[in-house]
Each structure stands twice: as structure tokens, then as C-alpha cells.
Design a protein around this motif. Sequence first.
Motif, PDB file in Angstrom:
ATOM      1  N   PRO A 173      42.831  19.695  45.900  1.00  0.00           N
ATOM      2  CA  PRO A 173      41.383  19.487  45.796  1.00  0.00           C
ATOM      3  C   PRO A 173      40.609  19.870  47.061  1.00  0.00           C
ATOM      4  O   PRO A 173      41.173  19.981  48.146  1.00  0.00           O
ATOM      5  CB  PRO A 173      41.287  17.974  45.575  1.00  0.00           C
ATOM      6  N   ALA A 174      39.320  20.044  46.872  1.00  0.00           N
ATOM      7  CA  ALA A 174      38.396  20.205  48.003  1.00  0.00           C
ATOM      8  C   ALA A 174      37.897  18.835  48.409  1.00  0.00           C
ATOM      9  O   ALA A 174      37.530  18.017  47.560  1.00  0.00           O
ATOM     10  CB  ALA A 174      37.216  21.083  47.596  1.00  0.00           C
ATOM     11  N   GLU A 175      37.870  18.582  49.707  1.00  0.00           N
ATOM     12  CA  GLU A 175      37.316  17.313  50.175  1.00  0.00           C
ATOM     13  C   GLU A 175      35.864  17.190  49.722  1.00  0.00           C
ATOM     14  O   GLU A 175      35.447  16.163  49.191  1.00  0.00           O
ATOM     15  CB  GLU A 175      37.420  17.231  51.698  1.00  0.00           C
ATOM     16  N   LEU A 176      35.096  18.255  49.930  1.00  0.00           N
ATOM     17  CA  LEU A 176      33.728  18.361  49.413  1.00  0.00           C
ATOM     18  C   LEU A 176      33.552  19.727  48.779  1.00  0.00           C
ATOM     19  O   LEU A 176      34.081  20.723  49.290  1.00  0.00           O
ATOM     20  CB  LEU A 176      32.692  18.190  50.530  1.00  0.00           C
ATOM     21  N   PHE A 177      32.808  19.788  47.688  1.00  0.00           N
ATOM     22  CA  PHE A 177      32.646  21.019  46.922  1.00  0.00           C
ATOM     23  C   PHE A 177      31.167  21.201  46.598  1.00  0.00           C
ATOM     24  O   PHE A 177      30.508  20.273  46.123  1.00  0.00           O
ATOM     25  CB  PHE A 177      33.451  20.908  45.628  1.00  0.00           C
ATOM     26  N   PHE A 178      30.657  22.412  46.866  1.00  0.00           N
ATOM     27  CA  PHE A 178      29.239  22.674  46.626  1.00  0.00           C
ATOM     28  C   PHE A 178      29.049  24.022  45.955  1.00  0.00           C
ATOM     29  O   PHE A 178      29.590  25.033  46.398  1.00  0.00           O
ATOM     30  CB  PHE A 178      28.464  22.657  47.947  1.00  0.00           C
ATOM     31  N   GLU A 179      28.275  24.018  44.855  1.00  0.00           N
ATOM     32  CA  GLU A 179      27.845  25.246  44.203  1.00  0.00           C
ATOM     33  C   GLU A 179      26.331  25.332  44.348  1.00  0.00           C
ATOM     34  O   GLU A 179      25.603  24.612  43.658  1.00  0.00           O
ATOM     35  CB  GLU A 179      28.225  25.259  42.725  1.00  0.00           C
ATOM     36  N   PRO A 180      25.836  26.184  45.246  1.00  0.00           N
ATOM     37  CA  PRO A 180      24.386  26.269  45.460  1.00  0.00           C
ATOM     38  C   PRO A 180      23.669  26.868  44.259  1.00  0.00           C
ATOM     39  O   PRO A 180      24.205  27.736  43.563  1.00  0.00           O
ATOM     40  CB  PRO A 180      24.265  27.179  46.687  1.00  0.00           C
ATOM     41  N   GLY A 236      48.112  21.065  49.223  1.00  0.00           N
ATOM     42  CA  GLY A 236      47.556  19.896  49.900  1.00  0.00           C
ATOM     43  C   GLY A 236      46.042  19.834  49.885  1.00  0.00           C
ATOM     44  O   GLY A 236      45.457  18.860  50.361  1.00  0.00           O
ATOM     45  N   GLY A 237      45.392  20.854  49.332  1.00  0.00           N
ATOM     46  CA  GLY A 237      43.935  20.857  49.248  1.00  0.00           C
ATOM     47  C   GLY A 237      43.278  21.428  50.486  1.00  0.00           C
ATOM     48  O   GLY A 237      43.930  21.890  51.430  1.00  0.00           O
ATOM     49  N   VAL A 238      41.946  21.397  50.479  1.00  0.00           N
ATOM     50  CA  VAL A 238      41.148  22.020  51.535  1.00  0.00           C
ATOM     51  C   VAL A 238      40.234  20.974  52.167  1.00  0.00           C
ATOM     52  O   VAL A 238      39.395  20.373  51.485  1.00  0.00           O
ATOM     53  CB  VAL A 238      40.304  23.184  50.975  1.00  0.00           C
ATOM     54  N   GLU A 241      53.671  30.977  47.739  1.00  0.00           N
ATOM     55  CA  GLU A 241      53.646  31.372  49.146  1.00  0.00           C
ATOM     56  C   GLU A 241      55.052  31.572  49.694  1.00  0.00           C
ATOM     57  O   GLU A 241      55.311  32.539  50.429  1.00  0.00           O
ATOM     58  CB  GLU A 241      52.897  30.334  49.979  1.00  0.00           C
ATOM     59  N   ASP A 242      55.960  30.674  49.335  1.00  0.00           N
ATOM     60  CA  ASP A 242      57.333  30.801  49.832  1.00  0.00           C
ATOM     61  C   ASP A 242      57.997  32.062  49.283  1.00  0.00           C
ATOM     62  O   ASP A 242      58.742  32.743  50.003  1.00  0.00           O
ATOM     63  CB  ASP A 242      58.151  29.574  49.440  1.00  0.00           C
ATOM     64  N   LEU A 243      57.738  32.386  48.022  1.00  0.00           N
ATOM     65  CA  LEU A 243      58.299  33.610  47.458  1.00  0.00           C
ATOM     66  C   LEU A 243      57.726  34.833  48.172  1.00  0.00           C
ATOM     67  O   LEU A 243      58.454  35.783  48.485  1.00  0.00           O
ATOM     68  CB  LEU A 243      58.017  33.692  45.957  1.00  0.00           C
ATOM     69  N   ILE A 264      44.488  29.493  51.902  1.00  0.00           N
ATOM     70  CA  ILE A 264      43.618  28.488  52.513  1.00  0.00           C
ATOM     71  C   ILE A 264      44.149  27.081  52.254  1.00  0.00           C
ATOM     72  O   ILE A 264      44.884  26.841  51.299  1.00  0.00           O
ATOM     73  CB  ILE A 264      42.167  28.581  51.985  1.00  0.00           C
ATOM     74  N   GLY A 265      43.736  26.151  53.121  1.00  0.00           N
ATOM     75  CA  GLY A 265      44.071  24.748  52.926  1.00  0.00           C
ATOM     76  C   GLY A 265      45.380  24.350  53.556  1.00  0.00           C
ATOM     77  O   GLY A 265      45.956  25.047  54.406  1.00  0.00           O
ATOM     78  N   LYS A 266      45.881  23.188  53.117  1.00  0.00           N
ATOM     79  CA  LYS A 266      47.082  22.583  53.674  1.00  0.00           C
ATOM     80  C   LYS A 266      48.217  22.658  52.672  1.00  0.00           C
ATOM     81  O   LYS A 266      47.997  22.547  51.461  1.00  0.00           O
ATOM     82  CB  LYS A 266      46.841  21.103  54.006  1.00  0.00           C
ATOM     83  N   ARG A 267      49.411  22.823  53.168  1.00  0.00           N
ATOM     84  CA  ARG A 267      50.590  22.734  52.301  1.00  0.00           C
ATOM     85  C   ARG A 267      50.775  21.290  51.860  1.00  0.00           C
ATOM     86  O   ARG A 267      50.134  20.378  52.390  1.00  0.00           O
ATOM     87  CB  ARG A 267      51.801  23.288  53.012  1.00  0.00           C
ATOM     88  N   ALA A 268      51.643  21.062  50.898  1.00  0.00           N
ATOM     89  CA  ALA A 268      51.797  19.738  50.314  1.00  0.00           C
ATOM     90  C   ALA A 268      52.120  18.685  51.364  1.00  0.00           C
ATOM     91  O   ALA A 268      51.704  17.544  51.256  1.00  0.00           O
ATOM     92  CB  ALA A 268      52.881  19.764  49.227  1.00  0.00           C
TER      93      ALA A 268
END
Length: 309
Positions: free
Chosen positions: A38-45, A78-80, A276-278, A301-305
Motif C-alpha cells: 500500500p501507499a502510506e498516502l495516496f492522492f489523485e489530483p 512492503g508498500g511505499v 524482482e528476485d527473478l 519503488i517502495g520497500k521489500r516485504a
Amino acid sequence: MMAAHASSHWTEDLPPLKGRLEANVPLARYSWFRTGGPAELFFEPADQDDLCALLGTLPADVRLTVLGVGSNILIRDGGVDGLVIRMGKAMGQIARDGDCLMVGAGASDFAVAHAARDYGLSGLEFLRGVPGSIGGAVRMNAGAYGVEMADILVDACIMDRFGHIRTVACADLDFSYRHSGLSDRDVVVSARLRGVPGERERIEARMAEISKAREDAQPLRSRTGGSTFKNPPGMKAWELIDRAGCRGMTLGGAQISEKHTNFLINTGTASSGDLEDLGDMVRQCVADQCGVTLDWEIRRIGKRAGGAR
């Protein structure tokens, strides 16, 4: 490291926004791979002013990530952290300006190619074969079939992370192969693309050729993210991957395409970690067998699990 729980402090003092602002939004639906956290915060302008209003309040310690249609991107499991801005259809207007098209960053490359055809402007047909949106195409100097953004871009409207806007000429964007001089703190808002008056029938025929070539060569009906690795100078990534014996290689639910070896595929159960590992396994095989290091073209982008980046 960004401040913890970005959604709990600065957002309380935001001006009224017309777009969608939410916390903890799953991002897999916005990726062609259909994976990721998931995104910590998500915005669609809703429009440029909306985007400017939000960025004008964004603290310097909050990480900023921009998404388009989610093609050449791998969102880790892990999300962004921080703020994810998605440039959707509201930011994708297309209008003619003489022999140019004024295009919002959220417009798909496919839509721009078809609009150019309808306006009788040639030179933009290659966009029919580029997965993604115009904002991403400018940022990475996307290209196909011998043409790239650097060949058609006049200038681009860029907003920095504080909401300040500037117009940057193509010559000042430091374009090279699948690269521009834009930083992660820059948001492409719109672009002016140059066409050449042409016959609609010939433009349509060229687009049909491009469409057929993609259909014949690429796994378009699979969950994939477009070309995985950049072509090394004078070489083709897919040929190196094939030579290294990686065609059809699998890891978990991830697979190297049998049809085109420079495509990673989510066969249905892959995690972003599998993909990513592949990809990294393939890079190692190519380095060992061919003596060439492949660079990722897909943006990760973001964090691994486990929380690592």
C-alpha cells in the motif's frame, strides 16, 4: 528516513482539495503486474491547481512518488512510504496547438497516438507501441521503433515538490537512452509534442503495423511491466537473456516470458519479491555467461516485504 505516519500530521492543515486523498491505499491495482503493497498516502489530483495546492504544503521530509498508468513499474510488497501521487485521467487532457499536441501527463501514450491520427499529425505513431503515460514517457525518454520522446518533445511543464511550476525546453532535459535529467522531486504535469501534417490513412497504416509487431513479439495478454532491462550499447537485452539460458525461467509465480525474454510475467501468484528476485537472477546469469551487466528499465519503488529498500 521519512517522518513516521505522514498521514497524521501535515494533512490536517491542508486547503480544500477536489481530488482523492486517502491513507493506506493498496497499490497493486495500479500496477500492470498487479502486485505490491500500500501507499502510506495516496492522492489523485483533479487538476493542476489541485496538485499545486497539495505540494505547496508538503513537508520536505515526506517522500514523494509519482505514478502514471503503472506500466514500467514494480511496486514492492512492503508498500511505499510518504505520498504517492497518481496522475490519472483528470490530468490527461489532449488538445491541438497548431502542429503540436498539448498533452497532460496522465494521458496514455496510446491515447496520444490516436489523437494525433485524428488531427492528421504524423510522427507520433510510435507512441502506439509504448506502454505507459506521457509523464513517464518524458521522464524516461521512452521510445520504440526508432523514435523516442526526445525526437518529438518541444517542452514540458514541470512542477517541483513545493508546487512551483516551470517550463523546460527539450534541449534542457538532458535526454539520453531511457533517461532524462529530471529528479525524483520533479513532477511532469504536461508536455508539448511536435507533429507533422500527414494523411490520416498513412498514419493509421503505420499504427496498425506497430500494433501487429507488438502483438507478434510481446506477451501483451500477460501481467507484465513492459521491457524489463535496458538494451546495452550495440546489443539487445533479450538476446543476451536468451543466450544465458533464461528463457522460461521461473521463481515462485514469476516467469521470464517464453515469447520475449526481456519481459517478466506474473503468472497469477507472483509477489513483487518473486519478480524482482527473478530479474536479479537473470542479471547474474547474463553477467556470468555473457560478461554484460544489464540495467533495470522497470522502475522499482517502495520497500521489500522485510522493510528493506
